[in-house]
Design a protein around this motif. Sequence first.
Motif, mmCIF file in Angstrom:
data_model
loop_
_atom_site.group_PDB
_atom_site.id
_atom_site.type_symbol
_atom_site.label_atom_id
_atom_site.label_comp_id
_atom_site.label_asym_id
_atom_site.label_seq_id
_atom_site.Cartn_x
_atom_site.Cartn_y
_atom_site.Cartn_z
ATOM 1 N N TYR A 309 59.655 57.514 25.268
ATOM 2 C CA TYR A 309 58.249 57.880 25.465
ATOM 3 C C TYR A 309 57.373 56.843 24.768
ATOM 4 N N ASN A 310 56.428 56.298 25.514
ATOM 5 C CA ASN A 310 55.608 55.201 24.994
ATOM 6 C C ASN A 310 54.379 55.744 24.264
ATOM 7 N N GLU A 311 54.275 55.408 22.975
ATOM 8 C CA GLU A 311 53.132 55.843 22.164
ATOM 9 C C GLU A 311 52.095 54.736 21.963
ATOM 10 N N GLU A 312 52.345 53.553 22.523
ATOM 11 C CA GLU A 312 51.482 52.412 22.249
ATOM 12 C C GLU A 312 50.106 52.575 22.897
ATOM 13 N N ALA A 313 49.105 52.055 22.232
ATOM 14 C CA ALA A 313 47.740 52.117 22.761
ATOM 15 C C ALA A 313 47.600 51.156 23.939
ATOM 16 N N GLY A 314 46.747 51.518 24.874
ATOM 17 C CA GLY A 314 46.424 50.608 25.965
ATOM 18 C C GLY A 314 47.365 50.663 27.152
ATOM 19 N N ILE A 315 48.349 51.536 27.146
ATOM 20 C CA ILE A 315 49.260 51.602 28.287
ATOM 21 C C ILE A 315 48.581 52.309 29.453
ATOM 22 N N ILE A 316 49.101 52.102 30.648
ATOM 23 C CA ILE A 316 48.603 52.804 31.837
ATOM 24 C C ILE A 316 49.384 54.110 31.943
ATOM 25 N N ARG A 317 48.718 55.209 31.726
ATOM 26 C CA ARG A 317 49.410 56.496 31.607
ATOM 27 C C ARG A 317 50.172 56.877 32.869
ATOM 28 N N GLU A 318 49.592 56.625 34.024
ATOM 29 C CA GLU A 318 50.274 56.987 35.269
ATOM 30 C C GLU A 318 51.559 56.186 35.445
ATOM 31 N N GLU A 319 51.539 54.943 35.037
ATOM 32 C CA GLU A 319 52.745 54.111 35.136
ATOM 33 C C GLU A 319 53.892 54.747 34.360
#
Length: 772
Positions: A309-319
């Motif tokens: 699960y990606n917690e990093e800022a700036g990711i594209i949530r739908e991706e």
Amino acid sequence: MKKRIYFLLGLSAAMVILLVSCFQNNGTLTKLGGTEAVSYNFDIRPILSDKCFACHGPDANKQEAGLRLDNAESAYAKLKSGKAFAIMPGDPEASELYRRVTSSDPDYQMPTPESHLGLLTEKEIGLLKRWIEQGGQYEQHWAFIKPKQSALPEVSDDNWPINEIDYFVLAKMEEKGLEPNEQASQQQLIKRLSLDLTGLAPSLALQQKFEKAEDDKAYEKLVDELIGQKAYGEKMALHWLDIGRFADSYGYQNDNARTQWPWRDWVIHAFNKNIPYDRFVIWQLAGDMLPNASKEQILATAFLRNHKYNEEAGIIREEYRVEYHLDKTKTFSSGLLGLTVECAQCHDHKYDPISQEDYYRLFAFFNNSKEAGQESLKGNGLATSPILNIKHDEVKNLLTFINSKDTSTISLSVMGEMDSLRNTYILNRGVYDAPGKLVTANGLKAVMAFDTTKYPRNRLGLAKWTVSKDNPLTARVFVNQVWQEIFGLGIVKSTGDFGMQGNMPSHPALLDWLAVDFMNHGWNIKRLVKQIVMSATYRQSSKLTKEKKEKDPENIYLSAGVRYRVPAEIIRDIVLSSSGLLVPKIGGPSVKPYQPKGIWEATTANRGSLKTYVQDKGDQLYRRGLYTFIKLTLPPPAMIVFDASSRDHCEVTRQKTNTPLQALIMMNDPTVLEASRVLAERMEGRQLSTEDKIAELFRKIVCRSPTEREVKLLMEYYNSELLKLTKAKGKADKVLNVGEYPHPKGITKDQAAALMRVISTIYNMEETITKS
């Protein structure tokens, strides 16, 4: 017109051959009308799949000349050129397929030189020729045919089989010109059983108890005793944690801690309670959707939420929302159905009859989850929505299998369904923001029809479809996984691939018999395990003769007991259990034992809860291997060197390697050295001769009596080490200064250190960490 007549005559000939044949789908050539019958499934399809399906298989985007060789309709039809047929049943010379694979003209031959697939061998060409001569009969892929129980095969030695398994195994041995081994010794059997059923070295008391037993039922009583131990659930859970990609962190760059461990506690509990496999599967896929779902049933669905699960800022949530459901689809298909469905994420499967549309219809079952691509709230939460909160009083009174003394609420990520239906589209080239055709949820039609009058189009419907007795894969796949965990190799060697590119079963009739028997007896896992270990096949000595090595180098036909190194976690368990250091507590949060300094710090993003490795103390240092904390970006290094799963994806088979690093770990790992030290210090207080001490230690660790020569060699080593330590003042203190377990008082340090060196040597014997 003339070619059409040939074609019809060929089909008629094929039908006659089929009717009069004595062919059976047992993976061998049998007599048919005075010639050897060739099986499409076992002889021809593997050739076509390897050499032809890349260009002439199910993937419509890659088909050359519009020709498919994976089904009869296309293969028998006139080619686009209008002048030939790929396969003319009964006439190889009139078949374009045969003419091209035998051609030496690089502009005409198949496979083409540019494909780099290589030319067919003489044997493969011969099989193709005979198959076409016999009518070129196609068969449905074996794994998609509902299993049926055949009668037990006849064998020449009726005295050898103990149960039904042995008849199938012995029949195959006799067919291959092999004979079974004699039964293994009692010492070998107790170690083998203990490792397979509990993952622990048998105690000295248990070894002696079994060796002295004269009861005819002693072996069966031992099996029942071991299956009844709580350690059985821990051993069985280990493989399922690989399938469920269980870990203690989120993965990706930040890689913070999460609390999915209550699901691990449930898996152990489920195996110990012997929850039937069909219910075990339903709860994990859709426990939250059952009527009046209990917290235990909802907890089980954490199986689908163990992905990264990606917690990093700036990711594209739908991706990432799409990515998480792609992971669920792969875990379901690989772990439960034994299919490489993920190959169809971007295009039609090149080898199996699974289209890209089929893939996204399966994906749709998971696409309706409430799960988001990233939490809206910032922070390092231990779980992500949907969340199951478990209160302290529920642990005490309801979910008693959860091992937690902490009074705070436990939170873990589970499944939850949206109230409205989310649209699912075929994603062009698998890209999250390239939607194509709208599709609805459906099971894989190549496997089994999804009857909407019986199964709703949601995860619960998928779960029930999966464990239907008409599903040809589910029981076969699980039986094969259990067989692999016991024998080291599945009946289908490619445990995660029952498709066209997978291995054919070595004992197809046995696999089907076991699958049907498993379902007919209520999907009873403990019964299946007992059935296997009670067989004469399992009880054989692992001794291999030169003849057997030549005829069957991988021991596929099981004419000898198996011999292979145990999994990484079990190596740790052997060391801890044989030394007396093991803390046998079941379940609970993961622990951080000894680990080389600076590894996390050198590879972390230097932020978050796991930026530094904080080693545990006390009893936490001596827990079983399956409780070791797994950080996805840097799994436990000692275990990874011994081929443990990295847990970043579903894994149904671990690789087995043999590297110098493994030897270095066994010689230098603090846990192994500490176990050697503690065992040596404890033995120093015993009123025994050194020879007797060494003999007893050998029994504890290797689980058999040492030979006179072995005792002599170890005594010589002990004396030489004792002499060195006596001469070097203070050296013994340095040798014994390992680990945090308290030192006893009043021991002779030189003797303890010398004995420690001997014990370390015994732990480094290949036999110690090998099941044989």
